[in-house]
Scaffold this motif. Structure first.
Motif, PDB file in Angstrom:
ATOM      1  N   UNK A 206       1.523   0.948   5.158  1.00 30.86           N
ATOM      2  CA  UNK A 206       2.546   1.545   5.520  1.00 30.86           C
ATOM      3  C   UNK A 206       3.881   0.812   5.262  1.00 30.86           C
ATOM      4  N   UNK A 207       3.342  -0.648   5.402  1.00 33.11           N
ATOM      5  CA  UNK A 207       4.340  -1.798   5.202  1.00 33.11           C
ATOM      6  C   UNK A 207       4.559  -2.363   3.843  1.00 33.11           C
ATOM      7  N   UNK A 208       4.010  -1.832   3.419  1.00 36.02           N
ATOM      8  CA  UNK A 208       3.972  -1.696   1.447  1.00 36.02           C
ATOM      9  C   UNK A 208       4.964  -2.345   0.568  1.00 36.02           C
ATOM     10  N   UNK A 209       5.398  -0.902   0.992  1.00 39.71           N
ATOM     11  CA  UNK A 209       7.073  -0.959   0.087  1.00 39.71           C
ATOM     12  C   UNK A 209       8.137  -1.463   0.139  1.00 39.71           C
TER      13      UNK A 209
ATOM     14  N   UNK B  97       9.758  -4.845  -1.199  1.00 39.18           N
ATOM     15  CA  UNK B  97      11.123  -5.075  -2.116  1.00 39.18           C
ATOM     16  C   UNK B  97      11.582  -6.442  -1.094  1.00 39.18           C
ATOM     17  N   UNK B  98      11.087  -6.583  -0.366  1.00 39.54           N
ATOM     18  CA  UNK B  98      11.873  -7.423   0.574  1.00 39.54           C
ATOM     19  C   UNK B  98      11.795  -9.216  -0.423  1.00 39.54           C
ATOM     20  N   UNK B  99      10.327  -9.012  -1.001  1.00 41.78           N
ATOM     21  CA  UNK B  99       9.540 -10.563  -2.056  1.00 41.78           C
ATOM     22  C   UNK B  99      10.581 -11.009  -3.486  1.00 41.78           C
TER      23      UNK B  99
ATOM     24  N   UNK C  60       4.112  -8.839  -8.266  1.00 39.63           N
ATOM     25  CA  UNK C  60       4.121  -8.913  -6.136  1.00 39.63           C
ATOM     26  C   UNK C  60       3.248  -7.334  -5.845  1.00 39.63           C
ATOM     27  N   UNK C  61       2.691  -6.217  -7.351  1.00 43.96           N
ATOM     28  CA  UNK C  61       1.892  -5.231  -6.777  1.00 43.96           C
ATOM     29  C   UNK C  61       0.811  -5.616  -7.340  1.00 43.96           C
ATOM     30  N   UNK C  62       0.497  -6.200  -8.046  1.00 44.13           N
ATOM     31  CA  UNK C  62      -0.647  -7.406  -7.788  1.00 44.13           C
ATOM     32  C   UNK C  62      -1.367  -8.502  -7.085  1.00 44.13           C
TER      33      UNK C  62
END
Ligand code: RTP
Ligand code: MG
Length: 132
Positions: A56-59, A63-65, A45-47
């Motif tokens: 700001x919504x990245x974490x 987490x959700x995905x 998911x980081x890739x």
């Protein structure tokens, strides 16, 4: 002929909307070339979301995905990339057009049911992540 990469996100599976969502792509003439269920790792998911790494919504998004399985699909057809994004609707469910997947079913910006790649380059990058 162009290819697009779609993800049906965990909320799509939990809400039993997989058939409804795939039907919409097929009805517009797109062909399923490959499909699988996969529980993504944080690394994948980081890739996948590398362009959003500083947002700001990245974490919350990662987490959700990574919380459950997603359905990864390769679709093909004329203008597949743009067509998929039209069928998906705007990112923000409040702005998503009625008749689009998000416009008809989404009720959260994060949990917005689907992902569609946004260019031939992102298709190649995302294909390697999900099907490589
Ligand atoms: P997607 O990549 O999911 O097909 O949709 P998109 O291009 O319209 O959206 P993008 O800007 O790439 O954002 C990717 C995903 O991040 C989540 N997001 N949350 N809380 C927020 O403000 C926010 N903004 C975006 C959504 O899940 C979005 O689909
Ligand atoms: Mg995007």
């Amino acid at each position: 002929m162009e290819k697009s990469l779609v993800l049906i996100k965990p909320d799509g599976i939990k809400r039993k909307l997989v058939g409804e969502i795939i039907k919409r792509y097929e009805y517009r003439g797109l062909m399923i070339e490959n499909i699988k269920m996969i529980k993504p790792t944080t690394n994948m998911l980081k890739q996948h979301y590398i362009e959003h790494i500083d947002k700001p919504f990245f974490a919350e998004l990662v987490d959700y995905m990574s919380s459950d399985f997603v359905v990864a699909i390769v679709l093909s057809g004329e203008h597949a990339i743009e067509l998929v994004r039209k069928i998906n609707g705007s990112t923000n469910y409040m702005q998503a057009e009625l008749g689009s997947i998000r416009g008809d079913f989404a009720n959260s910006i994060t949990r917005n049911l689907v992902h569609g790649c946004d260019s031939p380059e992102s298709f190649k990058r995302e294909y390697d992540i999900w099907f490589g």
